[in-house]
Write an enzyme that holds these catalytic residues in place. Structure first.
Site, PDB file in Angstrom:
ATOM      1  CD  GLU A  37      -2.775   1.251   2.403  1.00 18.73           C
ATOM      2  OE1 GLU A  37      -2.777   0.345   3.244  1.00 18.73           O
ATOM      3  OE2 GLU A  37      -3.503   2.257   2.463  1.00 18.73           O
ATOM      4  NE  ARG A 272       4.526  -8.221  10.792  1.00 24.10           N
ATOM      5  CZ  ARG A 272       3.822  -7.548   9.859  1.00 24.10           C
ATOM      6  NH1 ARG A 272       2.818  -8.115   9.223  1.00 24.10           N
ATOM      7  NH2 ARG A 272       4.115  -6.305   9.587  1.00 24.10           N
ATOM      8  CE  LYS A 282       3.224   0.089   4.850  1.00 22.94           C
ATOM      9  NZ  LYS A 282       2.665  -0.025   3.512  1.00 22.94           N
TER      10      LYS A 282
HETATM   11  P1  ATP Z   1       1.947  -1.616   7.870  1.00 18.07           P
HETATM   12  O1  ATP Z   1       0.918  -2.447   8.600  1.00 18.07           O
HETATM   13  O2  ATP Z   1       3.122  -1.211   8.682  1.00 18.07           O
HETATM   14  O3  ATP Z   1       1.361  -0.507   7.072  1.00 18.07           O
HETATM   15  P2  ATP Z   1       1.741  -3.588   5.862  1.00 18.07           P
HETATM   16  O4  ATP Z   1       2.112  -4.968   6.203  1.00 18.07           O
HETATM   17  O5  ATP Z   1       0.283  -3.292   5.871  1.00 18.07           O
HETATM   18  O6  ATP Z   1       2.567  -2.625   6.813  1.00 18.07           O
HETATM   19  P3  ATP Z   1       1.824  -3.474   3.028  1.00 18.07           P
HETATM   20  O7  ATP Z   1       2.213  -2.332   2.193  1.00 18.07           O
HETATM   21  O8  ATP Z   1       0.410  -3.890   3.022  1.00 18.07           O
HETATM   22  O9  ATP Z   1       2.340  -3.125   4.489  1.00 18.07           O
HETATM   23  O10 ATP Z   1       2.753  -4.729   2.732  1.00 18.07           O
HETATM   24  C1  ATP Z   1       2.997  -5.213   1.447  1.00 18.07           C
HETATM   25  C2  ATP Z   1       3.392  -6.652   1.523  1.00 18.07           C
HETATM   26  O11 ATP Z   1       4.525  -6.826   2.375  1.00 18.07           O
HETATM   27  C3  ATP Z   1       2.272  -7.481   2.118  1.00 18.07           C
HETATM   28  O12 ATP Z   1       2.126  -8.640   1.344  1.00 18.07           O
HETATM   29  C4  ATP Z   1       2.745  -7.794   3.506  1.00 18.07           C
HETATM   30  O13 ATP Z   1       2.246  -9.021   3.924  1.00 18.07           O
HETATM   31  C5  ATP Z   1       4.264  -7.806   3.346  1.00 18.07           C
HETATM   32  N1  ATP Z   1       4.921  -7.430   4.605  1.00 18.07           N
HETATM   33  C6  ATP Z   1       4.707  -6.332   5.351  1.00 18.07           C
HETATM   34  N2  ATP Z   1       5.429  -6.354   6.480  1.00 18.07           N
HETATM   35  C7  ATP Z   1       6.153  -7.507   6.453  1.00 18.07           C
HETATM   36  C8  ATP Z   1       7.093  -8.125   7.339  1.00 18.07           C
HETATM   37  N3  ATP Z   1       7.454  -7.557   8.488  1.00 18.07           N
HETATM   38  N4  ATP Z   1       7.622  -9.313   6.977  1.00 18.07           N
HETATM   39  C9  ATP Z   1       7.275  -9.886   5.817  1.00 18.07           C
HETATM   40  N5  ATP Z   1       6.392  -9.368   4.945  1.00 18.07           N
HETATM   41  C10 ATP Z   1       5.828  -8.191   5.245  1.00 18.07           C
HETATM   42 MG    MG Z   2      -1.251  -3.794   4.640  1.00 20.05          MG
END
Ligand code: ATP
Ligand code: MG
Length: 574
Positions: A37, A272, A282
């Protein structure tokens, strides 16, 4: 193609994909996606996901689409789209860039599917599988219940398909204010999985979208948009983190309810990445930026891909880290020192060696002729003979590291002290004869002699010295700024809110130390932003883009040894 000698990663998702390839389940090939996102910069956790998704595409001659999952316009920005695109390209360059799925050279955008998603939503309504609901957000939440408490049906659940269709069209036309109505799937308010209790599919948001502009005032929710975006792009394996496991029945329900022709994408979940001394939300990283705890998203102390790149971490070392941590189904926490180990291991092979002095004290070689100078051969990389040598200027006046001299040496101090000889790297034996002090008693100069017969660093008479120290020519040295970084947080789990902690309490006030006037050998004057060097005996240092203003600025990428591990061992031995 894979290099035969390369260690092929293995994990449960790859095993599934390999099975599908063997069965030829997807004749058009394996297609994965990385769907961030655009509401912040990518961090090291995203790197794990990128390496997994692009890795699978690469190992199976498939493709991995970069897709902006941009269904929540309030928090999304073009700046983030651009940084994400740049970071992904940087991380996979030369490794999996041939697998990168793009549309006309740009990422895919979920928002480009809004028309199609809208049609599919109407189709669900026509099939009596979705209805327009007038409950407020609070009531919707309250009616949903909890895992141990069944939900309560909305009074609008019985709304006819034709009435819902009319209202949905009017939602789209902008007739209602934010929050007035939603579109919900009609599934099961008593389902044990709360995500199946008539989840929201669309909501009203009168807000401009960074990519779609002002065309829409209703926006699809993640669960509706994600599975269908995967479907539209022909994704075969939709890989995400464990928290989405409970969403999978909904992912499948939407595809099934629409009777879409197969093949369908399938969702797989992995654990994760969590890492010590590192925060990966984020939202919280944005707070650090907004509160100016760091200089920006790409501050070299940030766990972002941009921060790590600016700090000098090679992309290959981050990929190596992701390979070493593996992919599993159980959450754990990886030690930050493993990442630093991978960075060191990479830079040890690739970084040119140079000499720089961070805390200079002047040396005057009394028996070196005034006005004379010479050039000595410095070895660029002992790990890589093809890196060759360079000329290092030498003269009567030098700088050495203040801590390489002690007026009174303890038993375990083998470096320079009055009356003792040490080796100057690539140069000569040097002996300290006396010290010059200022009025306050601070040492300002070391009076020394050298042995001309030891040029190159060895004595023809077999005389031994116990230490070799680095130096730079005082006349030719370049003054440079050096930024020394420590961990951004002092606590291993900075965001441990469960334990009543607040990450702000564990921000390390000493995470940045600026050395304003370090001295570096003049070969560095040609250094370009992004280049990483080993400053001999000190660590790895990367030229910061701030250097563009004329004066060189270096970031310490990582120290030569793992100080942290050393301390840990020392603590255990006590
Ligand atoms: P936040 O909750 O901090 O905004 P997010 O996980 O929602 O982070 P996204 O932009 O939705 O962020 O993530 C894009 C991809 O990266 C998704 O498929 C998510 O599962 C993966 N991802 C995010 N954080 C991690 C992590 N710590 N380890 C592995 N994969 C991750
Ligand atoms: Mg997300």
């Amino acid at each position: 193609m894979d290099n035969a000698s390369e260690n092929k990663p293995q994990d449960f998702i790859r095993a599934i994909v390999t099975g599908h390839v063997r069965e030829q389940k997807f004749p058009a090939g394996i297609v994965t996606r990385f769907p961030p996102e655009p509401n912040g910069y990518l961090h090291i956790g995203h790197a794990k996901s990128i390496c997994l998704n692009f890795g699978i595409a690469r190992e199976n001659q498939g493709r991995c689409n970069l897709r902006m999952d941009d269904t929540n316009p309030a928090k999304e920005e073009v700046e983030y789209v651009d940084s994400i695109t740049g970071d992904v390209n940087w991380l996979i360059a030369g490794w999996a860039d041939h697998c990168l799925g793009l549309k006309d050279g740009a990422p895919f955008f979920a928002s480009d599917y809004f028309d199609r998603l809208y049609e599919l939503a109407e189709e669900l309504i026509k099939k009596d599988k979705a209805y327009v609901c007038d409950l407020s957000a609070e009531d919707t939440d309250a009616f949903r219940g909890a895992p141990d408490k069944p939900g309560k049906e909305s009074p609008f659940r019985g709304r006819s398909s034709s009435e819902s269709l009319d209202l949905f069209r009017r939602m789209k036309a902008g007739e209602f204010p934010n929050g007035a109505r939603t579109l919900r799937a009609r599934i099961n308010m008593a389902a044990p999985n709360v995500w199946l209790r008539d989840p929201l599919l669309y909501r009203i948001r009168h807000v401009e979208h960074h990519h779609a502009g002002n065309k829409w005032c209703i926006y699809p929710l993640y669960d509706f948009a994600h599975c269908l975006s995967d479907y539209i792009e022909g994704i075969t394996h939709s890989i995400c983190t464990l928290e989405f496991e409970v969403h999978r029945p909904l992912y499948d329900w939407i595809l099934e309810s629409l009777d879409l022709p197969r093949p369908w994408p399938h969702q797989y979940e992995f654990a994760r990445l969590n890492m010590t001394y590192t925060m990966m939300s984020k939202r919280r990283l944005l707070e650090l930026v907004q509160k100016k705890n760091v200089s920006g998203w790409d501050d070299p102390r940030m766990p972002t891909i941009s921060g790590m790149r600016r700090r000098g971490y090679p992309a290959a070392s981050i990929r190596e880290f992701c390979q070493r941590i593996g992919v599993g189904k159980v959450e754990n926490t990886i030690d930050l020192s493993l990442l630093e180990f991978c960075v060191r291991e990479d830079l040890n092979k690739t970084a040119p060696r140079v000499m720089a002095v961070l805390d200079p004290v002047k040396v005057v070689i009394e028996n070196y002729p005034v006005g004379q100078s010479e050039e000595l051969d410095g070895v660029n990389n002992p790990e890589d003979p093809s890196a060759g040598t360079r000329k290092v200027p030498f003269g009567r006046e030098l700088f050495i590291e203040r801590e390489d001299f002690r007026e009174v040496a303890s038993k375990d101090f083998f470096r320079l002290t009055p009356g003792r000889e040490v080796r100057l790297r690539y140069a000569y034996f040097l002996k300290c004869e006396s010290v010059v002090k200022d009025d306050q008693g601070n040492i300002i100069e070391l009076r020394c002699t050298y042995d001309p017969a030891t040029r190159g660093g060895n004595s023809p008479d077999g005389r031994k010295v116990k230490a070799t120290i680095h130096w730079v020519s005082a006349e030719k040295a370049a003054g440079v700024e050096v930024r020394l970084y420590e961990k951004l947080f002092t606590a291993p789990d900075p965001s441990d809110v469960k334990a009543g902690g607040d990450y702000k309490d564990s921000l390390n006030p000493y995470s940045l130390k600026v050395v304003a006037d370090a001295k570096a050998e003049p070969s560095l004057l040609a250094a370009r932003p992004g280049a990483v060097y080993q400053f001999e005996r000190l660590g790895y240092f990367c030229v910061d883009p701030d250097s563009a203003s004329g004066r060189l600025v270096f970031n310490r990428t990582v120290s030569l040894k793992d100080e942290f591990a050393k301390h840990k061992v020392a603590a255990v031995q006590k």
